[in-house]
Design a protein around this motif. Structure first.
Motif, PDB file in Angstrom:
ATOM      1  N   UNK A 106       1.091  -1.780   0.220  1.00  0.00           N
ATOM      2  CA  UNK A 106      -0.163  -0.255   0.122  1.00  0.00           C
ATOM      3  C   UNK A 106       1.095   1.035  -0.074  1.00  0.00           C
ATOM      4  N   UNK A 107       0.621   1.830  -0.990  1.00  0.00           N
ATOM      5  CA  UNK A 107       1.260   3.158  -1.152  1.00  0.00           C
ATOM      6  C   UNK A 107       0.039   4.553  -0.565  1.00  0.00           C
ATOM      7  N   UNK A 108      -0.202   4.819   0.877  1.00  0.00           N
ATOM      8  CA  UNK A 108      -1.631   5.461   0.802  1.00  0.00           C
ATOM      9  C   UNK A 108      -2.826   4.046   0.320  1.00  0.00           C
ATOM     10  N   UNK A 109      -3.527   4.637  -0.148  1.00  0.00           N
ATOM     11  CA  UNK A 109      -5.219   4.325  -0.126  1.00  0.00           C
ATOM     12  C   UNK A 109      -4.648   3.758  -1.748  1.00  0.00           C
ATOM     13  N   UNK A 110      -3.462   3.047  -2.421  1.00  0.00           N
ATOM     14  CA  UNK A 110      -2.985   2.847  -3.252  1.00  0.00           C
ATOM     15  C   UNK A 110      -2.302   1.639  -3.433  1.00  0.00           C
ATOM     16  N   UNK A 111      -2.517   0.227  -4.401  1.00  0.00           N
ATOM     17  CA  UNK A 111      -1.462  -0.599  -4.739  1.00  0.00           C
ATOM     18  C   UNK A 111      -0.765  -0.660  -6.173  1.00  0.00           C
ATOM     19  N   UNK A 112       0.273  -0.838  -5.557  1.00  0.00           N
ATOM     20  CA  UNK A 112       1.548  -0.939  -6.839  1.00  0.00           C
ATOM     21  C   UNK A 112       1.616  -3.208  -7.029  1.00  0.00           C
TER      22      UNK A 112
END
Length: 128
Positions: free
Chosen positions: A12-18
């Motif tokens: 998780x990068x904040x509310x995003x997913x790599x």
């Protein structure tokens, strides 16, 4: 055929997913996956995923939880894929092996062409 133990991380990068795309020279070329790699002798699963993420992406992560491992038979090899959910802590994201990366909302992840072994992990993660 020997089963290769491999870890991967849903980061998780904040509310995003790599998600990362395998390069044209890797096995399963241009398929998308959660980053990770093979467990070295004497290494724990947790040590492996943190090392692999730093080696492949130049970032540090904190692990939050482990998901269900997936054993998958590809035509030429068999893996035991051990997934973790983690979060970005520090470092500048630099792809060292992969062709591309994206940061997506959880519900956008299914738009990618995933490596087969990652699909059950993606399903479990999106149903959490």
């Amino acid at each position: 055929m020997k089963t290769i133990p491999v870890t991967c991380a849903i980061i998780h990068f904040g509310n995003k997913v790599l998600a990362v795309q395998r390069s044209e020279t890797m096995s399963l070329p241009l398929k998308w996956e959660f980053a990770g790699g093979k467990i070295e002798p004497g290494e724990s699963e947790e040590e492996c995923i943190k090392r692999e993420i730093f080696e492949e992406l130049n970032i540090h992560i904190n692990l939050k939880r482990k998901l269900t491992a997936v054993i998958h038979q590809y035509p030429n090899f068999k893996i035991n894929l051990i997934p973790f959910i983690g979060e970005y802590v520090s470092g500048e994201l630099k792809l060292k092996e992969h062709a591309d990366h994206v940061l997506l909302d959880k519900d956008e992840l299914y738009t990618l062409d995933w490596a087969e072994a990652d699909l059950p992990i993606l399903k479990e993660f999106t149903e959490l």
